[in-house]
Design an enzyme around this catalytic site. Sequence first.
Site, PDB file in Angstrom:
ATOM      1  N   LYS A 260       0.832  -1.214   0.000  1.00  0.00           N
ATOM      2  CA  LYS A 260       0.000   0.000   0.000  1.00  0.00           C
ATOM      3  C   LYS A 260       0.861   1.255   0.000  1.00  0.00           C
TER       4      LYS A 260
ATOM      5  N   CYS B 203     -12.180   2.241  16.859  1.00  0.00           N
ATOM      6  CA  CYS B 203     -10.855   1.686  16.578  1.00  0.00           C
ATOM      7  C   CYS B 203      -9.951   1.672  17.811  1.00  0.00           C
ATOM      8  N   MET B 204      -9.798   2.818  18.466  1.00  0.00           N
ATOM      9  CA  MET B 204      -8.788   2.932  19.516  1.00  0.00           C
ATOM     10  C   MET B 204      -9.361   3.233  20.897  1.00  0.00           C
TER      11      MET B 204
ATOM     12  N   MET C 249      -7.324  -4.739  16.765  1.00  0.00           N
ATOM     13  CA  MET C 249      -8.784  -4.707  16.828  1.00  0.00           C
ATOM     14  C   MET C 249      -9.437  -5.908  17.497  1.00  0.00           C
TER      15      MET C 249
ATOM     16  N   GLY D  40      -4.334   1.732  14.426  1.00  0.00           N
ATOM     17  CA  GLY D  40      -4.697   1.412  13.063  1.00  0.00           C
ATOM     18  C   GLY D  40      -4.415   2.510  12.067  1.00  0.00           C
ATOM     19  N   GLN D  41      -4.903   3.709  12.369  1.00  0.00           N
ATOM     20  CA  GLN D  41      -4.859   4.786  11.387  1.00  0.00           C
ATOM     21  C   GLN D  41      -3.609   5.648  11.544  1.00  0.00           C
TER      22      GLN D  41
HETATM   23  N1  LIG Z   1     -17.302  -4.507   9.890  1.00  0.00           N
HETATM   24  C1  LIG Z   1     -16.297  -3.734  10.329  1.00  0.00           C
HETATM   25  N2  LIG Z   1     -16.436  -2.402  10.324  1.00  0.00           N
HETATM   26  C2  LIG Z   1     -15.429  -1.613  10.799  1.00  0.00           C
HETATM   27  C3  LIG Z   1     -14.230  -2.193  11.298  1.00  0.00           C
HETATM   28  C4  LIG Z   1     -14.108  -3.613  11.288  1.00  0.00           C
HETATM   29  O1  LIG Z   1     -13.093  -4.193  11.695  1.00  0.00           O
HETATM   30  N3  LIG Z   1     -15.173  -4.339  10.807  1.00  0.00           N
HETATM   31  N4  LIG Z   1     -13.231  -1.397  11.755  1.00  0.00           N
HETATM   32  C5  LIG Z   1     -13.544  -0.051  12.215  1.00  0.00           C
HETATM   33  C6  LIG Z   1     -12.284   0.715  12.275  1.00  0.00           C
HETATM   34  S1  LIG Z   1     -11.053   0.113  13.293  1.00  0.00           S
HETATM   35  C7  LIG Z   1     -12.045   1.810  11.530  1.00  0.00           C
HETATM   36  S2  LIG Z   1     -10.601   2.693  11.761  1.00  0.00           S
HETATM   37  C8  LIG Z   1     -13.082   2.327  10.614  1.00  0.00           C
HETATM   38  C9  LIG Z   1     -12.549   2.984   9.345  1.00  0.00           C
HETATM   39  O2  LIG Z   1     -13.646   3.513   8.709  1.00  0.00           O
HETATM   40  P1  LIG Z   1     -13.675   4.794   7.794  1.00  0.00           P
HETATM   41  O3  LIG Z   1     -12.858   5.868   8.344  1.00  0.00           O
HETATM   42  O4  LIG Z   1     -15.117   5.093   7.605  1.00  0.00           O
HETATM   43  O5  LIG Z   1     -13.056   4.214   6.446  1.00  0.00           O
HETATM   44  P2  LIG Z   1     -12.070   4.861   5.392  1.00  0.00           P
HETATM   45  O6  LIG Z   1     -12.195   4.085   4.148  1.00  0.00           O
HETATM   46  O7  LIG Z   1     -10.726   4.981   5.975  1.00  0.00           O
HETATM   47  O8  LIG Z   1     -12.689   6.295   5.176  1.00  0.00           O
HETATM   48  C10 LIG Z   1     -11.888   7.417   4.919  1.00  0.00           C
HETATM   49  C11 LIG Z   1     -12.597   8.296   3.916  1.00  0.00           C
HETATM   50  O9  LIG Z   1     -11.849   9.498   3.752  1.00  0.00           O
HETATM   51  C12 LIG Z   1     -11.627   9.759   2.380  1.00  0.00           C
HETATM   52  N5  LIG Z   1     -10.398  10.549   2.296  1.00  0.00           N
HETATM   53  C13 LIG Z   1      -9.132  10.180   2.033  1.00  0.00           C
HETATM   54  N6  LIG Z   1      -8.297  11.211   2.170  1.00  0.00           N
HETATM   55  C14 LIG Z   1      -9.029  12.273   2.557  1.00  0.00           C
HETATM   56  C15 LIG Z   1      -8.729  13.618   2.893  1.00  0.00           C
HETATM   57  O10 LIG Z   1      -7.576  14.055   2.894  1.00  0.00           O
HETATM   58  N7  LIG Z   1      -9.773  14.404   3.251  1.00  0.00           N
HETATM   59  C16 LIG Z   1     -11.068  13.950   3.276  1.00  0.00           C
HETATM   60  N8  LIG Z   1     -12.026  14.770   3.667  1.00  0.00           N
HETATM   61  N9  LIG Z   1     -11.361  12.688   2.939  1.00  0.00           N
HETATM   62  C17 LIG Z   1     -10.368  11.856   2.620  1.00  0.00           C
HETATM   63  C18 LIG Z   1     -11.619   8.406   1.731  1.00  0.00           C
HETATM   64  O11 LIG Z   1     -11.965   8.490   0.366  1.00  0.00           O
HETATM   65  C19 LIG Z   1     -12.679   7.646   2.551  1.00  0.00           C
HETATM   66  O12 LIG Z   1     -13.959   7.798   2.028  1.00  0.00           O
HETATM   67  O13 LIG Z   1     -13.952   1.253  10.242  1.00  0.00           O
HETATM   68  C20 LIG Z   1     -14.591   0.657  11.341  1.00  0.00           C
HETATM   69  N10 LIG Z   1     -15.596  -0.264  10.833  1.00  0.00           N
HETATM   70  N1  LIG Z   2      -3.929  -3.544   4.900  1.00  0.00           N
HETATM   71  C1  LIG Z   2      -4.546  -2.835   5.837  1.00  0.00           C
HETATM   72  N2  LIG Z   2      -3.884  -2.538   6.974  1.00  0.00           N
HETATM   73  C2  LIG Z   2      -4.526  -1.845   7.945  1.00  0.00           C
HETATM   74  C3  LIG Z   2      -5.850  -1.362   7.764  1.00  0.00           C
HETATM   75  C4  LIG Z   2      -6.508  -1.675   6.531  1.00  0.00           C
HETATM   76  O1  LIG Z   2      -7.668  -1.293   6.303  1.00  0.00           O
HETATM   77  N3  LIG Z   2      -5.821  -2.419   5.615  1.00  0.00           N
HETATM   78  N4  LIG Z   2      -6.475  -0.662   8.744  1.00  0.00           N
HETATM   79  C5  LIG Z   2      -5.712  -0.188   9.873  1.00  0.00           C
HETATM   80  C6  LIG Z   2      -6.632  -0.033  11.011  1.00  0.00           C
HETATM   81  S1  LIG Z   2      -7.510   1.424  11.158  1.00  0.00           S
HETATM   82  C7  LIG Z   2      -6.729  -0.967  11.990  1.00  0.00           C
HETATM   83  S2  LIG Z   2      -7.748  -0.647  13.310  1.00  0.00           S
HETATM   84  C8  LIG Z   2      -5.872  -2.150  12.014  1.00  0.00           C
HETATM   85  C9  LIG Z   2      -6.599  -3.467  12.380  1.00  0.00           C
HETATM   86  O2  LIG Z   2      -5.681  -4.491  12.482  1.00  0.00           O
HETATM   87  P1  LIG Z   2      -6.050  -5.943  13.037  1.00  0.00           P
HETATM   88  O3  LIG Z   2      -6.710  -5.843  14.339  1.00  0.00           O
HETATM   89  O4  LIG Z   2      -4.822  -6.742  12.967  1.00  0.00           O
HETATM   90  O5  LIG Z   2      -7.058  -6.463  11.910  1.00  0.00           O
HETATM   91  P2  LIG Z   2      -8.583  -6.910  11.848  1.00  0.00           P
HETATM   92  O6  LIG Z   2      -8.708  -7.606  10.544  1.00  0.00           O
HETATM   93  O7  LIG Z   2      -9.497  -5.789  12.089  1.00  0.00           O
HETATM   94  O8  LIG Z   2      -8.796  -7.937  13.070  1.00  0.00           O
HETATM   95  C10 LIG Z   2      -8.359  -9.203  12.942  1.00  0.00           C
HETATM   96  C11 LIG Z   2      -8.312 -10.087  14.119  1.00  0.00           C
HETATM   97  O9  LIG Z   2      -9.330  -9.987  15.116  1.00  0.00           O
HETATM   98  C12 LIG Z   2      -9.176 -11.160  15.921  1.00  0.00           C
HETATM   99  N5  LIG Z   2     -10.344 -11.450  16.790  1.00  0.00           N
HETATM  100  C13 LIG Z   2     -11.599 -11.795  16.472  1.00  0.00           C
HETATM  101  N6  LIG Z   2     -12.344 -12.019  17.582  1.00  0.00           N
HETATM  102  C14 LIG Z   2     -11.542 -11.795  18.647  1.00  0.00           C
HETATM  103  C15 LIG Z   2     -11.715 -11.829  20.072  1.00  0.00           C
HETATM  104  O10 LIG Z   2     -12.773 -12.134  20.622  1.00  0.00           O
HETATM  105  N7  LIG Z   2     -10.660 -11.498  20.831  1.00  0.00           N
HETATM  106  C16 LIG Z   2      -9.442 -11.177  20.302  1.00  0.00           C
HETATM  107  N8  LIG Z   2      -8.459 -10.861  21.117  1.00  0.00           N
HETATM  108  N9  LIG Z   2      -9.246 -11.169  18.961  1.00  0.00           N
HETATM  109  C17 LIG Z   2     -10.279 -11.455  18.143  1.00  0.00           C
HETATM  110  C18 LIG Z   2      -8.932 -12.266  14.933  1.00  0.00           C
HETATM  111  O11 LIG Z   2      -7.969 -13.146  15.459  1.00  0.00           O
HETATM  112  C19 LIG Z   2      -8.459 -11.523  13.666  1.00  0.00           C
HETATM  113  O12 LIG Z   2      -7.271 -11.997  13.117  1.00  0.00           O
HETATM  114  O13 LIG Z   2      -5.268  -2.339  10.746  1.00  0.00           O
HETATM  115  C20 LIG Z   2      -4.623  -1.165  10.253  1.00  0.00           C
HETATM  116  N10 LIG Z   2      -3.869  -1.602   9.101  1.00  0.00           N
HETATM  117  S1  SF4 Z   3       2.632   2.753   7.053  1.00  0.00           S
HETATM  118 FE1  SF4 Z   3       1.499   0.808   6.944  1.00  0.00          FE
HETATM  119  S2  SF4 Z   3       0.485   0.878   4.958  1.00  0.00           S
HETATM  120 FE2  SF4 Z   3       2.126   2.408   4.892  1.00  0.00          FE
HETATM  121  S3  SF4 Z   3       3.910   1.341   4.060  1.00  0.00           S
HETATM  122 FE3  SF4 Z   3       4.048   1.209   6.280  1.00  0.00          FE
HETATM  123  S4  SF4 Z   3       3.096  -0.761   6.780  1.00  0.00           S
HETATM  124 FE4  SF4 Z   3       2.425  -0.221   4.699  1.00  0.00          FE
HETATM  125 MO   LIG Z   4      -9.075   1.302  12.877  1.00  0.00          MO
END
Ligand SMILES: Nc1nc2c(c(=O)[nH]1)N[C@H]1C(S)=C(S)[C@@H](COP(=O)(O)OP(=O)(O)OC[C@H]3O[C@@H](n4cnc5c(=O)[nH]c(N)nc54)[C@H](O)[C@@H]3O)O[C@H]1N2
Ligand SMILES: Nc1nc2c(c(=O)[nH]1)N[C@H]1C(S)=C(S)[C@@H](COP(=O)(O)OP(=O)(O)OC[C@H]3O[C@@H](n4cnc5c(=O)[nH]c(N)nc54)[C@H](O)[C@@H]3O)O[C@H]1N2
Ligand code: SF4
Ligand SMILES: [Mo]
Length: 769
Positions: A85, A174-175, A359, A396-397
């Site tokens: 990425k 997320c956090m 997460m 995550g972010q």
């Molecule tokens: N089912 C399920 N749902 C989840 C999660 C999950 O594990 N499972 N994880 C949750 C978590 S941890 C997270 S962090 C959230 C993430 O959820 P979101 O924040 O809703 O997802 P993103 O795709 O990161 O959305 C970012 C948006 O900002 C836009 N964008 C990019 N750059 C800019 C910029 O500079 N300015 C503006 N204004 N827009 C910009 C992108 O096009 C995109 O539409 O999702 C949550 N929802």
């Molecule tokens: N490529 C990529 N990288 C990312 C992101 C992305 O969108 N794409 N998003 C970023 C963001 S905002 C986030 S928050 C992170 C998320 O990073 P991760 O937390 O690593 O990823 P997820 O896929 O949300 O969650 C996966 C894990 O949740 C665990 N899980 C499910 N149920 C339970 C439970 O009951 N207890 C525990 N302890 N674990 C459980 C499973 O083992 C599973 O592997 O990734 C960040 N990095």
């Molecule tokens: S900050 Fe995360 S997404 Fe970007 S290069 Fe490093 S590991 Fe990959």
């Molecule tokens: Mo996140």
Amino acid sequence: MNRRIFMKRLAAASAFSAAASMFPGIIFAEEQNSNVPDGPISWKKSPCRFCGVGCGLLIGLANGKAVAVKGDPKSPVNKGLCCVKGYHSVMSLYGEDRLTKPLVRKNGRMVETSMEEALDLVADKMKETIAKYGKDSVSLYGSGQWTIPDGYVASKLMKGGIGTNNLEANARLCMASAVTGFISSFGMDEPMGCYDDIDHANVFVLWGNNMAEMHPVLFSRILDNRLKRGNVKVIDLATRTTRTSVAADRSILFKPQGDLAIANAICYEIIQNGWVNRKFVESHCTFKQGKSNIGYGLEDKFKFKDEAKNISFEEFKHFLNDYKPENVEDLTGVSAKDIKYLASLFGDPNKKVMSLWCMGANQHTRGTWINNLIYNIHLLTGKISEPGNGPFSLTGQPSACGTVREVGTLTHKLPHGVVANEKDRKMAAEIWQVPVENIPAKPSYHTVEMFRALDRGDIRFMWIQVTNPLVTMPKLNRYKAATEKEDRFIVVSDVYPTPTTEIADVILPSAMWIEREGMYGNSERRTQHFEQMLEPPGEAMSDTWQLIEVGRRLGYEKLFPWSQETHIEEIWKEYTRFHKGKKHGMASYEVLKDQPGVQWPFVDGKETKWRFNGKYDPACKDGGFDFYGKPEGKAWIWVRPYEAPPESPDNDFPFWLNTGRVLEHWHTGSMTRRVPVLHRAVPHSYVELNPDDATKLNIRTGDKVKLVSRRGEIVLPASVNQRAQPTRGQVFVPFFDEALLINQLTLDAFCPISKQPDYKKCAVRVEKV
Ligand SMILES: Nc1nc2c(c(=O)[nH]1)N[C@H]1C(S)=C(S)[C@@H](COP(=O)(O)OP(=O)(O)OC[C@H]3O[C@@H](n4cnc5c(=O)[nH]c(N)nc54)[C@H](O)[C@@H]3O)O[C@H]1N2
Ligand SMILES: Nc1nc2c(c(=O)[nH]1)N[C@H]1C(S)=C(S)[C@@H](COP(=O)(O)OP(=O)(O)OC[C@H]3O[C@@H](n4cnc5c(=O)[nH]c(N)nc54)[C@H](O)[C@@H]3O)O[C@H]1N2
Ligand code: SF4
Ligand SMILES: [Mo]
């Protein structure tokens, strides 16, 4: 190109690359050479725009375009490496359908307008809503992808100017549990350790996170250490077999929610075997008991207040008697032998242990508790706040820490403080030069409750920036319906059309990442600056400047006195006044511009790598350990029992639904799906099944499968024995595909302390279509 055409093209590309989906992770490279310019390339530093690892990148610029990326060898984070990425990140600036003009809804249709008019309309609508329904009827919903200046201006506008605490960010999803975990155990937010721990630890325990895909560059640093040092073991504790499990030395699978009992059983073993570091515990820890049976937040206006009763070590020990490893095998799905093995790793005084989580632990209806429980283990053994010994909560972010946690863009927060504390309100009022009465002392709505308030009509106006909630909110059908109700006004700032811009009344085109200047703060307390390298397309404007323009139109010119040329520098200078001192000092603008990131506390020109340990942290008293976030400098070890999740599989809905991410896509795919190589690698969503379940249901890869929960249903192609494998009785669906919205099925239950929803567990039925 309009949105419909984009969706059609995505579909066409998916069909064309059916082969790619059979080899997930394999990247087809034909586009990669098409853009390379003939002339010279200049290189400028920026943190990666994607994950919280915060890799340092060098962006190659030519002819006013970003044409290449390489890892910054000077960055201590990634030392020149990137993941897929990062390498392709600049391509996400150039999707054909970038938003370049503001759009305003007129008679049900979106029509182009000028930025001036759109900003006027946003300000007028805010004024009108406040006049009609009061200050707490307008809200701002932002993001951990906001830059630090975006978040700072957002806080100043909402809390200092308008005088409402209706400010939240997606980092709540997320956090939030990580934050409440830190606050309840240590009285202060953010990790005591840092990435350098990786170079010292012998054992890495991952508590349910898929580091190989989600924090890939950090994970490669772990594997690199294993290769070089030999005495390194990686244990993947998870509910699903992923690429992380395959790379680990041991994969231990547990039942969803079982982590609570595992952590307590590890503590039981540590005590039984005499592995407690008595001296450390006696000098630096106290024991506390909180409330139990705390609920799940499923009802509107849910209220909860925890307590912290003092208890003795003996009482703590007694509580653990329920967690004898042999007695929790059923609950956890983990054998007593494996639990004892885990405990022995923590208990061995000659091993340095690093715990990592993301997460799986945070998106948990007992998210605060599982964070506390991991700290308990490290505190009991004294394996904390020194190189190689540390509990490390991964973010995550890219700026969940920098913006949402440090600036504090949450309802209860202020920069460096909380609204409930009078001293913090006074400091903010003084720096902002507003009357202290402006800043309300009571938090209003956390994210889920903010959308519920929109549904009820308590909130009438919402401005959404850098987040895509119409894909990412749990129980999406309810919250989508809320945005579509009569007399609701939604403003969305984004860079591409998304399901969220689809419901907007005003769409503001934003300048993205290096099209503006800003700072991010990563997982290890590292602040990184990037300059503006490119012109934003069309009328696109930075989110910071959009907020300032609207703020000025609302009459808060005095709050935003900065010029467009220098505002980021001036904001930084003002913001860092909040963080003076040894516990939280931040680097100056000049230092940030010069360095590939600086870790706070930055004291007398030096970064602090390990906090709460006097050897490294100048804020500690007497040079020893000092958990100065808590009274008496002692960390809290908590009694936190196992409690069941709100919904578990039953006869009608016999499977667990787990959701998450894949390596190639960023969240809702709005950016990464516009990068052809990333899109083709994983062109659409799917449901991953355990091979035994698939055989029983006669389902093969590619077959259509219907998933049904109590809240919604969806049909997706199956994936069996491909990239990863859920345990039996569980299915997994990634959420990057806006055409297959898995959040229509998820549950909006949350941790009562952190208010973070649990996206990892709900119950579904699986039917072959
Ligand atoms: N089912 C399920 N749902 C989840 C999660 C999950 O594990 N499972 N994880 C949750 C978590 S941890 C997270 S962090 C959230 C993430 O959820 P979101 O924040 O809703 O997802 P993103 O795709 O990161 O959305 C970012 C948006 O900002 C836009 N964008 C990019 N750059 C800019 C910029 O500079 N300015 C503006 N204004 N827009 C910009 C992108 O096009 C995109 O539409 O999702 C949550 N929802
Ligand atoms: N490529 C990529 N990288 C990312 C992101 C992305 O969108 N794409 N998003 C970023 C963001 S905002 C986030 S928050 C992170 C998320 O990073 P991760 O937390 O690593 O990823 P997820 O896929 O949300 O969650 C996966 C894990 O949740 C665990 N899980 C499910 N149920 C339970 C439970 O009951 N207890 C525990 N302890 N674990 C459980 C499973 O083992 C599973 O592997 O990734 C960040 N990095
Ligand atoms: S900050 Fe995360 S997404 Fe970007 S290069 Fe490093 S590991 Fe990959
Ligand atoms: Mo996140």
